[in-house]
Design an enzyme around this catalytic site. Structure first.
Site, PDB file in Angstrom:
ATOM      1  N   CYS A   1      30.606 -53.939  57.913  1.00 44.38           N
ATOM      2  CA  CYS A   1      29.733 -53.646  56.775  1.00 44.38           C
ATOM      3  C   CYS A   1      29.120 -54.934  56.212  1.00 44.38           C
ATOM      4  CB  CYS A   1      30.489 -52.872  55.702  1.00 44.38           C
ATOM      5  SG  CYS A   1      32.044 -53.619  55.196  1.00 44.38           S
TER       6      CYS A   1
ATOM      7  N   HIS B   1      34.928 -53.337  50.810  1.00 45.54           N
ATOM      8  CA  HIS B   1      33.727 -52.806  51.451  1.00 45.54           C
ATOM      9  C   HIS B   1      32.499 -53.511  50.881  1.00 45.54           C
ATOM     10  CE1 HIS B   1      31.224 -50.053  53.598  1.00 45.54           C
ATOM     11  NE2 HIS B   1      30.663 -49.573  52.493  1.00 45.54           N
TER      12      HIS B   1
END
Length: 1051
Positions: free
Chosen positions: A98, A349
């Site tokens: 990510c 994340h």
């Protein structure tokens, strides 16, 4: 419907009044539950497994009535993978990539960078044959193709695995996003600098590079020393600050250089107090501001995240911070905010908020998912919803035009220029050669959509046909009373009604008993259906064997009836037999039974009946009498049974000798009357039968006589050998090599294994096999040479040998067969400087084999695996923690506990380490002489008077722990093990072995000289006070590799 257990009991209730020979058809049908009424729809929540006539709850509800077409397939609508109009394309997260996706989206929205990359030469793409897939090679080629897909692809998201693979990134490991940004831009700058087009060579510098200088001013003479430098981003400390202006101000703040940190002034030619500051001379078009959220924690030795709220503006005026241009306006507009969600620096994340340069709309890029913000405003929203703790503060209020975040780690500002609103500047066209590749990928996507749509249509058509079939056949399934019927498996019917599985042929093979008919126990797993329905199903799907009313097994029902009746009768017979065995049997009419068998006969009878019943039960389709191996059930016997009771499965087995005759041990059997035996015989028809007149086994009687004679001979032999070799047995007056005895010049050598085995025989002559030979070849090489030197026998090799006096050797030679005598002689020679002593062995030493033996020993020391080493914690340089007492049990070690197990002593056996007193008490004694070679630890030294026998095994001290290690593991890996055992972080560990410090973390234990059984000393620096902070160390057990070995570093 009644529960399954009640149906089972009802099916066999008739056995109480019906004998096996009186069974009729009606009893068989009751056992097979033919007459149990069927269940009606809605009466059962799930299918009654014990009722073969219940056809409810097998999956029919999904087919009866109207059905939605979407239920006939599990294929998602392919159009859900299609890109919506006026939206952007997402990027697939390949595991932990990510952080890569966020930067790719930010760089894609940099229109100048995208336009420049499209201008790069790409001969491979321009000449590519459209019949095959295009595979980029260089970084520019990958970015070109990826940006073209992001711009004009029909897909909702695309796969960046080509670029990630080209960079050599580990998709399963999350890396430092800020470091990735720096390295990737550096790699891209280097790649573009090699382009022939001069407009492309400096695009990274034009976009991201600014000029600054480090200026140092001497306080003594006032001389200023500037050091020019370029920057691609500004790394701003956020600790202790609330807004972006404070962070930039601190970055440019003046720093004092004094004390040990004084500056050497070239004018003064000496170290002087000075000041140092950073001056910004120029700013790039795109200003990257790195907020240093991930900082190094000195306590844990690892990074941690600062969850500090920082306020930042949508418009940033950098004019006041530029050197010499403080009065000019230099306005930057916020164009991207990169977010890290999570409380740890090693997990979480990454997402990106990016402003569209053409429409000024804000979008949130979260891998595959893209969300447009309402009202053309940046909305951080739930990106700030990290795990709350008591120490975290509330989100401060932000002024208009400002935003506040505790997760933002990078802010991207773009210089505001009037030409940025020009449509010519905001439109970026994809070159023709790249558009052809995008069109080809779009055609493949459209073909996939058509294929998925066709598969959905086929599934719908198949489902409709199955719907009609089920509605037709389900009505025919119930078998009417008095009509013919057949059985089919319940599981097959369920799979037939389950559209997600492929319907196979009907298999009734698992329902057959040993007689080839339907087993009564399997009727609960089958369903009784009409013959008409069975014909249609077997014609359509095939299979077999067909099981109709004629396949109900009368033999199985009769056997089950007999077993159940005997079980009911067992309680009465047990009471009667208990009373009958109290009286003595009449003369010549008794039968021998085992006492153990008689004591547990009720348990054995139940086990036998269970076994008989098991033979009538079905076990996974085994036929022709193949049954499972029955294990004894213990619920009927006493809780504390003897071992023979637990192992015995057959009545009277305890009085059966190994020749099949009556046991000679009269104490294990007793006589019972014929009446008792007849009742027992009903339950044990195959039990061995012995009348009162039966003679014991003659072979056993003969062997008993021979055994007693052999035991007497062994006792006599052991007594004679013990008296002849008493000192060897008691380990008294033993010769040693450390102090050669004066009364002899020669000693004899035998293997320690021989002495140990001989002592076992002397202690237990009736239980142990006599020793007949001395195998000295164990100590010789294949060439017949001796394998040990005098010096090696003084050291560790002493554990393999035992030394004998010449008189003892004469006794050994008479009583045992010796394959090769081995002796060692002391030879004294007069020299000018005095006498010298030499030692020779016979046979002589084989030097080649000895060298090979030593080499193999050293190799084993260097190439070991799963060996034990001991780590001893040291409080200071001279004192070991709690060294006084040996440790009995160490917890927390990764090795096995090294406790010595006590050796059980047989009655009459004397332990050489203890003296036996008349009252039976044992006391530890001191030997009058030295200890035998095997008992003494290596090296074989100084075992003089008052010595006791000691184990050669390492004795752990308190504060010492054993670890399992291998020679090829690194010192760093050993430190991780030590951290778990002692709670000392690796950077606080100071390790040494034999006074030698171990410092090279990358070196292997074998190369550092750590061998099995080594003792490693651990001295710890100041321990970590916050043990909660140690959790990060436990989670990151190996040193960080970063981007080592990837394409970002040129590998």
């Amino acid at each position: 419907m009644a529960p399954r257990v009640q149906l089972e009991k009802a099916a066999w209730r008739w056995v109480e009044s019906v004998r096996p020979e009186d069974i009729h058809r009606e009893h068989i049908e009751i056992a097979y539950r033919i007459c149990v009424p069927p269940c009606k729809r809605g009466a059962c929540r799930r299918n009654c497994k014990g009722n073969p006539n219940c056809l409810v709850g097998i999956g029919e509800h999904a087919w009866l009535g109207e059905i939605n077409e979407n239920s006939f397939h599990n294929i998602d609508d392919p159009n859900s993978e299609r890109r919506d109009k006026n939206t952007f394309v997402g990027l697939t997260n390949l595991g932990a990539t990510c952080y890569v996706n966020t930067f790719l989206q930010v760089w894609f929205h940099n229109l100048e960078l995208r336009r420049t990359l499209y201008l790069c030469q790409n001969a491979r793409a321009e000449e590519h044959n459209m019949d095959s897939d295009y595979e980029p090679r260089s970084i520019c080629e990958h970015l070109q193709y990826l940006f073209a897909l992001l711009q004009n692809s029909n897909r909702r998201y695309i796969d960046p695995s080509g670029l990630v693979k080209a960079l050599g990134l580990d998709t399963g490991q999350q890396q430092d996003a800020q470091e990735f940004s720096k390295l990737f831009l550096s790699l891209l700058e280097d790649t573009l600098s090699k382009q022939k087009n001069p407009n492309l060579q400096n695009v990274i510098q034009l976009q991201f590079c600014g000029q600054m200088s480090y200026v140092t001013v001497c306080n003594q003479c006032g001389r200023a020393s500037p050091l020019p430098s370029r920057y691609y981003e500004l790394e701003l400390n956020i600790q202790g600050h609330k807004n972006l202006t404070e962070c930039v101000t601190e970055f440019l703040k003046e720093e004092k250089l004094d004390g040990d940190n004084r500056y050497f002034c070239e004018s003064c030619q000496s170290k002087q107090n000075a000041t140092r500051r950073i001056k910004l001379h120029s700013l790039p078009r795109v200003l990257n501001l790195q907020l240093m959220r991930f900082v190094f924690d000195r306590q844990t030795g690892h990074k941690k995240k600062l969850n500090t709220f920082i306020s930042f503006p949508e418009q940033l005026d950098m004019g006041p911070f530029l050197e010499g241009k403080e009065d000019e306006k230099c306005v930057y507009e916020l164009s991207a905010v990169l977010i890290h969600r999570g409380v740890s620096a090693y997990s979480g994340h990454y997402i990106a908020h990016v402003r569209d340069a053409r429409t000024s709309d804000w979008y949130k890029f979260n891998d595959e998912e893209i969300e447009k913000m309402e009202g053309k405003k940046l909305q951080l929203g739930i990106e700030e919803d990290i795990a709350e703790t008591k120490s975290q503060t509330r989100k401060p209020k932000c002024s208009k035009g400002y935003h506040c975040s505790r997760n933002a780690y990078m802010l991207v500002y773009k210089c505001h220029r009037e030409e940025d609103t020009d449509p010519m500047e905001t439109n970026v066209d994809v070159p023709g050669f790249l558009q052809r590749l995008v069109d080809r990928d779009n055609r493949k996507f459209e073909e996939w959509c058509l294929e998925m749509a066709d598969m959905r249509k086929q599934s719908v058509d198949k489902g409709k046909a199955k719907h009609e079939e089920v509605k037709e056949l389900y009505e025919l399934l119930p078998a009417e009373d008095g009509q013919q019927y057949e059985f089919v498996p319940l599981e097959w019917l369920k799979k037939w009604l389950d559209d997600s599985t492929v319907t196979k042929e009907i298999d009734n093979g698992n329902f057959l008993c040993s007689h080839g008919k339907l087993h009564p126990d399997k009727v609960g797993e089958a369903k009784r259906i009409s013959v008409k329905a069975a014909e249609l199903l077997f014609d359509r799907y095939g299979g077999g064997p067909r099981l109709d009313g004629s396949t109900l097994c009368e033999e199985c029902v009769g056997q089950r009836c007999r077993v159940l009746r005997l079980k009911n009768q067992l309680a009465e017979d047990y009471k009667e037999v208990t009373n009958l065995v109290k009286g003595p049997p009449k003369s010549d009419e008794g039968y021998w039974v085992g006492k153990t068998s008689l004591r547990i006969w009720r348990q054995l009878a139940l086990e036998q009946l269970d076994e008989d019943e098991e033979e009538t039960k079905h076990i996974d389709g085994k036929t022709n009498g193949e049954g499972p191996e029955i294990t004894a059930t213990k619920e009927y016997g006493p809780e504390n049974q003897d071992e023979d009771e637990e192992e015995m499965k057959t009545f009277n087995k305890d009085i059966l000798c190994r020749h099949g005759g009556l046991s000679i041990l009269e104490s294990e059997r007793r006589l019972v009357t014929e009446e008792v035996w007849s009742k027992l015989r009903v339950y044990f028809p195959k039990a061995p039968q012995f009348t009162q007149l039966q003679e014991p086994c003659q072979q056993c009687l003969r062997q008993e006589r021979e055994g007693k004679e052999n035991e007497a001979l062994n006792r006599m032999m052991a007594s004679e050998q013990k008296s002849s070799l008493l000192n060897l047995f008691q380990e008294k007056n033993r010769p040693t090599l450390t102090k050669w005895p004066q009364e002899t010049d020669i000693l004899y050598i035998v293997p320690m294994f021989f002495v140990d085995e001989w002592r076992k025989f002397i202690r237990r002559p009736t239980k142990t096999t006599p020793v007949s030979s001395v195998g000295n070849s164990l100590l010789l090489c294949p060439h017949g040479g001796f394998m040990f030197t005098h010096d090696s026998m003084l050291m560790g090799d002493a554990q393999h040998i035992a030394l004998l006096w010449p008189g003892e050797w004469e006794v050994i030679s008479r009583h045992f067969l010796v394959d090769q005598p081995i002796s060692i002689c002391q030879i004294s020679q007069a020299t000018p400087n005095g006498s010298s002593v030499e030692y020779t062995t016979q046979p002589e030493l084989c030097r080649d084999c000895r060298e090979g033996f030593i080499f193999q020993q050293q190799r084993d020391m260097r190439e070991y695996a799963q060996a034990t080493v001991y780590v001893r914690k040291v409080i200071d340089d001279k004192r070991i923690m709690k060294e006084a007492a040996p440790e009995v049990n160490v917890s927390g070690s990764e090795a096995e506990d090294e406790r010595e197990e006590p050796v059980a002593k047989v009655d009459g056996e004397r332990d050489p380490d203890f003296s036996q007193i008349e009252d039976g008490a044992k006391r530890q004694r001191l030997s009058d002489g030295t200890i035998g070679a095997a008992a003494s630890p290596a090296p074989m030294a100084s075992c003089g008077k008052s010595s006791i026998r000691r184990s050669t095994r390492h004795r752990k001290l308190r504060g010492e722990k054993a670890l399992i290690v291998s020679a090829n593991q690194t010192l760093k890996e050993l430190k991780i093990q030590i951290m778990h055992a002692f709670s000392v972080a690796p950077f606080d560990q100071n390790l040494s072995i034999d006074g030698r410090c171990l410092t090279d973390d990358s070196a292997t234990l074998g190369s550092l000289g750590v061998i099995p059984e080594s003792v490693i000393c651990l001295k710890a620096d100041e321990p970590i006070a916050d043990y909660a902070a140690l959790e990060d160390v436990y989670q990151v057990c190996m040193p960080e590799e970063g981007f080592k070995g990837t394409g970002l570093l040129g590998h």
